[in-house]
Design an enzyme around this catalytic site. Structure first.
Site, mmCIF file in Angstrom:
data_model
loop_
_atom_site.group_PDB
_atom_site.id
_atom_site.type_symbol
_atom_site.label_atom_id
_atom_site.label_comp_id
_atom_site.label_asym_id
_atom_site.label_seq_id
_atom_site.Cartn_x
_atom_site.Cartn_y
_atom_site.Cartn_z
ATOM 1 N N GLY A 167 -10.437 2.921 37.333
ATOM 2 C CA GLY A 167 -10.000 3.164 38.706
ATOM 3 C C GLY A 167 -10.692 2.175 39.619
ATOM 4 O O GLY A 167 -11.882 1.897 39.462
ATOM 5 N N ARG B 197 -40.521 11.392 -31.130
ATOM 6 C CA ARG B 197 -39.330 10.681 -31.562
ATOM 7 C C ARG B 197 -39.348 10.683 -33.084
ATOM 8 O O ARG B 197 -40.398 10.911 -33.710
ATOM 9 C CB ARG B 197 -39.326 9.237 -31.043
ATOM 10 C CG ARG B 197 -40.486 8.435 -31.566
ATOM 11 C CD ARG B 197 -40.515 7.020 -31.032
ATOM 12 N NE ARG B 197 -41.621 6.288 -31.620
ATOM 13 C CZ ARG B 197 -42.470 5.522 -30.948
ATOM 14 N NH1 ARG B 197 -42.351 5.393 -29.658
ATOM 15 N NH2 ARG B 197 -43.434 4.895 -31.578
ATOM 16 N N LEU C 147 -17.325 16.391 31.818
ATOM 17 C CA LEU C 147 -15.940 16.515 31.337
ATOM 18 C C LEU C 147 -15.861 16.009 29.898
ATOM 19 O O LEU C 147 -16.141 14.842 29.622
ATOM 20 C CB LEU C 147 -14.986 15.713 32.232
ATOM 21 C CG LEU C 147 -15.042 16.057 33.723
ATOM 22 C CD1 LEU C 147 -13.856 15.421 34.450
ATOM 23 C CD2 LEU C 147 -15.062 17.566 33.958
ATOM 24 N N ALA C 148 -15.451 16.896 29.019
ATOM 25 C CA ALA C 148 -15.503 16.551 27.598
ATOM 26 C C ALA C 148 -14.337 17.176 26.826
ATOM 27 O O ALA C 148 -14.456 17.509 25.654
ATOM 28 C CB ALA C 148 -16.826 17.022 27.011
ATOM 29 N N ALA D 101 -43.290 5.111 -26.153
ATOM 30 C CA ALA D 101 -41.942 4.677 -25.760
ATOM 31 C C ALA D 101 -40.896 5.449 -26.564
ATOM 32 O O ALA D 101 -41.096 5.762 -27.735
ATOM 33 C CB ALA D 101 -41.792 3.187 -26.011
ATOM 34 N N GLN E 206 -10.866 24.053 28.732
ATOM 35 C CA GLN E 206 -9.661 23.548 29.408
ATOM 36 C C GLN E 206 -8.552 23.604 28.359
ATOM 37 O O GLN E 206 -8.545 22.804 27.420
ATOM 38 C CB GLN E 206 -9.880 22.112 29.901
ATOM 39 C CG GLN E 206 -8.711 21.589 30.700
ATOM 40 C CD GLN E 206 -8.816 20.087 30.991
ATOM 41 O OE1 GLN E 206 -9.497 19.354 30.269
ATOM 42 N NE2 GLN E 206 -8.116 19.642 32.018
ATOM 43 N N ASP F 274 -17.298 10.339 28.211
ATOM 44 C CA ASP F 274 -17.027 9.122 27.426
ATOM 45 C C ASP F 274 -17.630 7.880 28.070
ATOM 46 O O ASP F 274 -17.216 6.764 27.771
ATOM 47 C CB ASP F 274 -15.516 8.942 27.226
ATOM 48 C CG ASP F 274 -14.767 8.714 28.524
ATOM 49 O OD1 ASP F 274 -15.361 8.897 29.605
ATOM 50 O OD2 ASP F 274 -13.574 8.353 28.456
ATOM 51 N N ARG G 15 -6.310 8.241 22.210
ATOM 52 C CA ARG G 15 -6.365 6.768 22.257
ATOM 53 C C ARG G 15 -7.384 6.238 21.253
ATOM 54 O O ARG G 15 -7.309 5.104 20.814
ATOM 55 C CB ARG G 15 -6.724 6.302 23.678
ATOM 56 C CG ARG G 15 -5.555 6.377 24.650
ATOM 57 C CD ARG G 15 -5.972 5.964 26.058
ATOM 58 N NE ARG G 15 -6.732 7.017 26.738
ATOM 59 C CZ ARG G 15 -7.265 6.904 27.956
ATOM 60 N NH1 ARG G 15 -7.141 5.779 28.627
ATOM 61 N NH2 ARG G 15 -7.935 7.903 28.504
HETATM 62 C C1 UD1 Z 1 -11.339 7.849 34.441
HETATM 63 C C2 UD1 Z 1 -11.154 7.741 35.950
HETATM 64 C C3 UD1 Z 1 -11.251 6.272 36.364
HETATM 65 C C4 UD1 Z 1 -12.609 5.740 35.941
HETATM 66 C C5 UD1 Z 1 -12.863 5.948 34.433
HETATM 67 C C6 UD1 Z 1 -14.311 5.658 34.126
HETATM 68 C C7 UD1 Z 1 -9.691 9.556 36.689
HETATM 69 C C8 UD1 Z 1 -8.331 9.951 37.087
HETATM 70 N N1 UD1 Z 1 -9.878 8.289 36.321
HETATM 71 O O1 UD1 Z 1 -10.263 7.179 33.796
HETATM 72 O O2 UD1 Z 1 -11.139 6.182 37.751
HETATM 73 O O3 UD1 Z 1 -12.696 4.361 36.232
HETATM 74 O O4 UD1 Z 1 -12.615 7.314 34.085
HETATM 75 O O5 UD1 Z 1 -14.580 5.731 32.766
HETATM 76 O O6 UD1 Z 1 -10.583 10.393 36.707
HETATM 77 N N2 UD1 Z 1 -11.059 14.767 30.517
HETATM 78 C C9 UD1 Z 1 -11.005 16.134 30.407
HETATM 79 N N3 UD1 Z 1 -9.830 16.750 30.653
HETATM 80 C C10 UD1 Z 1 -8.708 16.101 31.031
HETATM 81 C C11 UD1 Z 1 -8.788 14.687 31.152
HETATM 82 C C12 UD1 Z 1 -9.973 14.053 30.892
HETATM 83 O O7 UD1 Z 1 -11.998 16.784 30.072
HETATM 84 O O8 UD1 Z 1 -7.683 16.750 31.232
HETATM 85 C C13 UD1 Z 1 -12.350 14.106 30.255
HETATM 86 C C14 UD1 Z 1 -12.277 13.153 29.070
HETATM 87 O O9 UD1 Z 1 -12.753 13.800 27.901
HETATM 88 C C15 UD1 Z 1 -13.210 12.038 29.465
HETATM 89 C C16 UD1 Z 1 -13.215 12.062 30.971
HETATM 90 O O10 UD1 Z 1 -12.673 13.291 31.356
HETATM 91 O O11 UD1 Z 1 -14.515 12.282 28.992
HETATM 92 C C17 UD1 Z 1 -12.414 10.903 31.586
HETATM 93 O O12 UD1 Z 1 -11.066 11.014 31.156
HETATM 94 P P1 UD1 Z 1 -10.224 9.756 30.692
HETATM 95 O O13 UD1 Z 1 -8.865 10.240 30.344
HETATM 96 O O14 UD1 Z 1 -10.963 8.992 29.683
HETATM 97 O O15 UD1 Z 1 -10.150 8.938 32.060
HETATM 98 P P2 UD1 Z 1 -9.956 7.372 32.229
HETATM 99 O O16 UD1 Z 1 -8.527 7.044 32.017
HETATM 100 O O17 UD1 Z 1 -10.946 6.623 31.452
HETATM 101 CA CA CA Z 2 -12.372 7.206 29.886
#
Ligand code: UD1
Ligand code: CA
Length: 462
Positions: free
Chosen positions: A140, A440, A9-10, A423, A72, A103, A16
């Site tokens: 979480g 020179r 997931l990226a 020089a 997405q 991340d 933030r």
């Molecule tokens: C998330 C977890 C949390 C966990 C933590 C670990 C959920 C709901 N929560 O929280 O339980 O402890 O990671 O680091 O999953 N992303 C997408 N699309 C979106 C949202 C997020 O691709 O719509 C990707 C972000 O780029 C990121 C990752 O998913 O790489 C995690 O998303 P982030 O919003 O950072 O979740 P956390 O609040 O850290």
């Molecule tokens: Ca995160």
């Protein structure tokens, strides 16, 4: 072993992080977070990887060219992100898929595969990586049932006081049975404080269906850490930095004070080399034995031989052989090769040049686009004039030459071996071997001229 796949997931936009670039491209020890994950997946033999990308997708794809990808369009949560990879998951029905968050860069191949082992042995529908953190804020929380299986994950924003006390957290790395994941994604609802589709709710769905959810607690809790903001990123950098320093120390590198010392993983350093404060070693850099590097030195994508002394220098994409002494304040720019025994001193810049064995360039000199032989001596203040405002040309200097102070060598020009340049010369024509070139104006002395002037105009004004 079955052919494994992964979804990363990226799509996070770094809000933030307060960054214009996608969050997963924020760097830990000079390497984008997603590249760390790509490295661990490759090491685990998982080559079939689908990245879920959002804003800045092109930049992320350039960082992980081996991943396939889906977009997405709206960021509606981690569960929604995985839904975008539905077609990818459907093509892996019957198997298992890892889901990782882009991340959280420290998940290593051993931990990932140990979690997979537990997943297979337990027959769980989901196995997730957990860790116990002294400060679990923001993560979480893992709620376990009487058997020790995971019954649900509660996000910080949705947790009550009691749940907030739990220190075991969700690392954001999961193994799913693909068939179960596809069915559970259909049931996700955005019923939470953030109004998002949480991937973590899939765990509750499994438990409610009586399916096993295993939590594999990482032996090293730091590997679970992620970065959502700059402070988190700094913390990850510090952890990675310390781990790399420990690795180098264990390999016999001497670091007497690690202030400002940053070494990118993959950099190789030979035994008994001393790294002094303020030294940054990056990219594909290999440093030999018995060198002293620093203080305040940056070396990137370069090879340095044995016994070199490099003090307060910047070196990029270059090769230094053995027993070289450079600095302080020397800049070695790309595509330079300094051969054994070369000495380069303060305020010297070398670019795209070969400098032969035991040649000395002691001060205030520019050697660019040049081929310099061995045992050449540059006095202070020589310039190889390589650029005419339109094109660049090379300067060729043979062995054993002596280049006098404040000379300009206007390229293209060749100085034959054994020659002397007087020089202050501006050399426009090539010089044969063993010659002296003086280019020179001849000095004129007018005896008594100054005194006569004083008499005429009076004393000099202060
Ligand atoms: C998330 C977890 C949390 C966990 C933590 C670990 C959920 C709901 N929560 O929280 O339980 O402890 O990671 O680091 O999953 N992303 C997408 N699309 C979106 C949202 C997020 O691709 O719509 C990707 C972000 O780029 C990121 C990752 O998913 O790489 C995690 O998303 P982030 O919003 O950072 O979740 P956390 O609040 O850290
Ligand atoms: Ca995160």
């Amino acid at each position: 072993m079955e052919k494994l796949c992964a979804v990363v997931l990226a799509a996070g936009d770094g809000k933030r992080m307060r960054s214009a670039r996608p969050k997963v491209l924020c760097e830990v020890l000079f390497r984008p977070m997603i590249s760390w994950i790509a490295g661990s997946l490759a090491e685990s033999g998982i080559g079939d990887v689908c990245a879920v990308l959002g804003a800045g997708a092109d930049q992320v794809r350039a960082a992980v060219p081996d991943f396939s990808w889906v977009e997405q369009k709206e960021r509606l949560g981690t569960g929604h992100a995985v839904m975008q990879a539905k077609a990818f998951l459907q093509s892996h029905r019957g198997g298992d898929c890892a889901v990782l968050y882009g991340d959280a860069p420290f998940v290593d191949s051993k931990t990932l595969m140990d979690a997979y082992k537990l997943h297979k042995e337990s027959g769980a529908a989901v196995t997730l990586l957990t860790a116990s953190l002294p400060d679990p804020t923001g993560y979480g929380r893992i709620v376990r049932d009487g058997r020790g299986d995971v019954s649900c994950i509660v996000e910080q924003a949705d947790a009550d006081e009691k749940t907030l006390q739990i220190c075991e957290i969700n690392a954001g790395t999961y193994w799913f049975s693909v068939d179960f994941l596809l069915s559970a994604l259909e049931q996700l609802q955005p019923n939470n404080a953030q109004g998002e589709y949480y991937l973590t709710d899939v765990i509750g769905i499994a438990a409610a269906q009586g399916k096993r959810v295993c939590g594999y607690e990482a032996p090293n809790s730091q590997i679970a850490m992620g970065a959502n903001d700059r402070k988190g990123l700094l913390r990850l950098n510090e952890i990675a930095r310390q781990a790399e320093l420990d690795r180098q120390l264990a390999a016999g590198v001497e670091i007497v004070c690690d202030d400002g010392v940053m070494i990118q993983p993959g950099v190789q350093i030979g035994q008994d080399t001393v790294i002094l404060p303020g030294t940054i070693l990056k990219g594909n850099t290999i440093i030999g034995k018995n060198c002293v590097i620093g203080p305040n030195t940056v070396i990137e994508d370069s090879l340095v031989g044995d016994g070199c002394r490099i003090n307060a220098c910047q070196i990029e994409q270059s090769r230094l052989d053995d027993q070289i002494k450079i600095g302080p304040f020397t800049h070695v720019r790309p595509n330079s090769h300094l051969m054994t025994g070369v000495k380069i001193g303060n305020f010297v810049e070398v670019k795209n040049a070969v400098v032969g064995e035991h040649t000395a360039v002691a001060h205030l000199t520019y050697v660019g686009d040049s081929d310099v032989g061995k045992n050449v001596n540059f006095d202070c203040g020589t310039v190889t004039v390589n650029f005419d405002g339109h094109d660049k040309y090379r300067t060729v200097i043979g062995d054993d030459c002596f280049i006098g102070c404040n000379s300009n060598l206007i390229a293209p020009v060749t100085i034959g071996s054994g020659s002397y340049i007087a020089a202050g010369s501006t050399v426009t024509d090539s010089v044969p071997e063993d010659a002296l070139a003086i280019a020179r104006a001849r000095q004129i002395v007018k005896p008594g001229w100054a005194k006569a002037r004083r008499m005429r105009l009076g004393p000099r004004k202060k």
